[in-house]
Design a protein around this motif. Structure first.
Motif, mmCIF file in Angstrom:
data_model
loop_
_atom_site.group_PDB
_atom_site.id
_atom_site.type_symbol
_atom_site.label_atom_id
_atom_site.label_comp_id
_atom_site.label_asym_id
_atom_site.label_seq_id
_atom_site.Cartn_x
_atom_site.Cartn_y
_atom_site.Cartn_z
ATOM 1 N N UNK A 26 66.045 -40.359 81.814
ATOM 2 C CA UNK A 26 65.717 -39.130 81.095
ATOM 3 C C UNK A 26 66.492 -37.929 81.612
ATOM 4 N N UNK A 27 67.103 -38.057 82.810
ATOM 5 C CA UNK A 27 67.876 -36.962 83.394
ATOM 6 C C UNK A 27 67.058 -35.678 83.438
ATOM 7 N N UNK A 28 65.851 -35.786 83.962
ATOM 8 C CA UNK A 28 64.949 -34.647 84.037
ATOM 9 C C UNK A 28 65.464 -33.602 85.021
ATOM 10 N N UNK A 29 65.031 -32.366 84.838
ATOM 11 C CA UNK A 29 65.345 -31.312 85.811
ATOM 12 C C UNK A 29 64.545 -31.568 87.082
ATOM 13 N N UNK A 30 65.247 -31.653 88.207
ATOM 14 C CA UNK A 30 64.615 -31.993 89.480
ATOM 15 C C UNK A 30 64.342 -30.719 90.275
ATOM 16 N N UNK A 31 63.106 -30.491 90.678
ATOM 17 C CA UNK A 31 62.836 -29.323 91.527
ATOM 18 C C UNK A 31 63.353 -29.551 92.942
ATOM 19 N N UNK A 32 64.056 -28.557 93.497
ATOM 20 C CA UNK A 32 64.526 -28.605 94.879
ATOM 21 C C UNK A 32 64.084 -27.330 95.578
ATOM 22 N N UNK A 33 63.846 -27.410 96.856
ATOM 23 C CA UNK A 33 63.321 -26.255 97.576
ATOM 24 C C UNK A 33 64.373 -25.177 97.809
ATOM 25 N N UNK A 34 65.648 -25.597 98.012
ATOM 26 C CA UNK A 34 66.688 -24.624 98.337
ATOM 27 C C UNK A 34 68.067 -25.253 98.134
ATOM 28 N N UNK A 35 69.102 -24.525 98.505
ATOM 29 C CA UNK A 35 70.473 -25.007 98.338
ATOM 30 C C UNK A 35 70.728 -26.282 99.141
ATOM 31 N N UNK A 36 70.207 -26.350 100.356
ATOM 32 C CA UNK A 36 70.425 -27.524 101.186
ATOM 33 C C UNK A 36 69.825 -28.773 100.539
ATOM 34 N N UNK B 114 70.401 -31.669 86.306
ATOM 35 C CA UNK B 114 69.926 -30.303 86.492
ATOM 36 C C UNK B 114 68.923 -30.238 87.644
ATOM 37 N N UNK B 115 68.919 -29.079 88.319
ATOM 38 C CA UNK B 115 67.921 -28.819 89.352
ATOM 39 C C UNK B 115 67.321 -27.435 89.123
ATOM 40 N N UNK B 116 66.081 -27.285 89.537
ATOM 41 C CA UNK B 116 65.409 -25.989 89.514
ATOM 42 C C UNK B 116 65.258 -25.535 90.955
ATOM 43 N N UNK B 117 65.870 -24.382 91.287
ATOM 44 C CA UNK B 117 65.876 -23.881 92.664
ATOM 45 C C UNK B 117 64.570 -23.165 92.990
ATOM 46 N N UNK B 118 63.852 -23.695 93.979
ATOM 47 C CA UNK B 118 62.611 -23.060 94.384
ATOM 48 C C UNK B 118 62.822 -21.756 95.111
ATOM 49 N N UNK B 119 64.000 -21.584 95.756
ATOM 50 C CA UNK B 119 64.264 -20.359 96.509
ATOM 51 C C UNK B 119 64.775 -19.231 95.621
ATOM 52 N N UNK B 120 65.162 -19.541 94.373
ATOM 53 C CA UNK B 120 65.602 -18.523 93.413
ATOM 54 C C UNK B 120 64.854 -18.786 92.108
ATOM 55 N N UNK B 121 63.635 -18.269 91.966
ATOM 56 C CA UNK B 121 62.815 -18.568 90.796
ATOM 57 C C UNK B 121 63.555 -18.286 89.485
ATOM 58 N N UNK B 122 63.474 -19.245 88.569
ATOM 59 C CA UNK B 122 64.102 -19.098 87.270
ATOM 60 C C UNK B 122 65.513 -19.645 87.189
ATOM 61 N N UNK B 123 66.104 -20.028 88.326
ATOM 62 C CA UNK B 123 67.485 -20.498 88.327
ATOM 63 C C UNK B 123 67.534 -22.009 88.119
ATOM 64 N N UNK B 124 68.213 -22.422 87.038
ATOM 65 C CA UNK B 124 68.491 -23.823 86.758
ATOM 66 C C UNK B 124 69.985 -24.045 86.945
ATOM 67 N N UNK B 125 70.373 -25.008 87.782
ATOM 68 C CA UNK B 125 71.775 -25.311 88.010
ATOM 69 C C UNK B 125 72.101 -26.704 87.471
ATOM 70 N N UNK B 126 73.328 -26.859 86.965
ATOM 71 C CA UNK B 126 73.769 -28.112 86.356
ATOM 72 C C UNK B 126 75.014 -28.623 87.069
ATOM 73 N N UNK B 127 75.040 -29.918 87.359
ATOM 74 C CA UNK B 127 76.174 -30.539 88.045
ATOM 75 C C UNK B 127 77.232 -30.945 87.019
ATOM 76 N N UNK B 128 78.466 -30.458 87.191
ATOM 77 C CA UNK B 128 79.552 -30.744 86.253
ATOM 78 C C UNK B 128 80.353 -31.987 86.625
ATOM 79 N N UNK B 129 80.079 -32.541 87.792
ATOM 80 C CA UNK B 129 80.894 -33.628 88.318
ATOM 81 C C UNK B 129 81.751 -33.155 89.476
#
Length: 219
Positions: free
Chosen positions: A31-41, A60-75
């Motif tokens: 499903x390639x769900x958005x994964x919550x992560x606590x921080x950049x590390x 995709x990941x949802x950054x817990x240290x920057x609320x509202x920020x969704x980041x996507x991996x391009x490869x």
């Protein structure tokens, strides 16, 4: 033979053998769900949990240290169109050559100079060559660059140019002899995706100094 739902999730069909637990696991992972992560590390360590230590493109990941920020991996890197976009560099530079064009430094120096605590979503910026910043997203940006803490007083000039080879001047500032810093600012500049901005300065005396560079997407 497994099939896919319209949103790309793998699921078993009637002729497949009954295998509930592995089938459910495969469905959730596909499903390639958005994964919550606590921080950049935590984000950077996510690949270790995937086969071959390789993240799937568009993960995709949802950054817990920057609320509202969704980041996507391009490869090759993480990008995002959400959340604050701000780059801040703060680093000491070795002595320059007097009366010669100079700049903040090499891509490795500028990368090492990123203030991770102050920056937000810095993956939107890259450093393709000496003294250059490349912008991943089109938008309006505020730019500020201070060359400060001169090891000796000097006059000089500071320039921020649109382009890799001294194109349109976005900001400039000259200061008379006897100063200890130079700052150039551009409150708003429209920059396209892939745009390169070049930073350069010149001083009348050879000085070691500090660079404080700030870039913020404001629209």
């Amino acid at each position: 033979m497994p099939a896919k739902t319209r949103n790309g999730v793998d699921f078993p069909v009637g002729s497949d053998p009954y295998n509930l637990t592995p089938d459910m696991k495969k469905a959730f992972e596909s499903a390639n769900l958005t994964i919550p992560v606590t921080n950049k590390a935590a984000r950077d360590g996510l690949a270790s949990q995937f086969p071959g230590n390789t993240l799937p493109v568009n993960q995709r990941v949802a950054r817990g240290d920057i609320p509202g920020l969704i980041e996507t991996w391009t490869g090759t890197r993480w990008i995002s169109n959400a959340g604050a976009i701000h780059l801040e560099l703060d680093f000491a530079a070795p002595i320059n050559i007097a009366n010669s064009p100079w700049g903040p430094g090499s891509p490795s120096q500028m990368t090492a100079g990123i203030n991770q605590d102050a920056s937000r979503n810095p993956s939107q910026f890259s450093f393709p060559s000496n003294n250059q910043v490349k912008f991943a997203i089109e938008g309006l940006y505020a730019l500020s660059w201070a060359v400060t803490d001169f090891s000796r007083q000097a006059g000089g000039l500071i320039l921020i140019n649109k382009g890799a080879n001294g194109g349109q001047i976005l900001a400039s500032k000259s200061i008379g002899v006897g100063s200890s810093d130079i700052t150039a600012e551009r409150p708003s500049a429209h920059l396209l995706a892939g745009q390169i901005v070049t930073f350069s300065f010149r001083t009348t005396e050879a000085v070691s100094c500090r660079h404080l560079l700030s870039i913020t997407k404001i629209g």
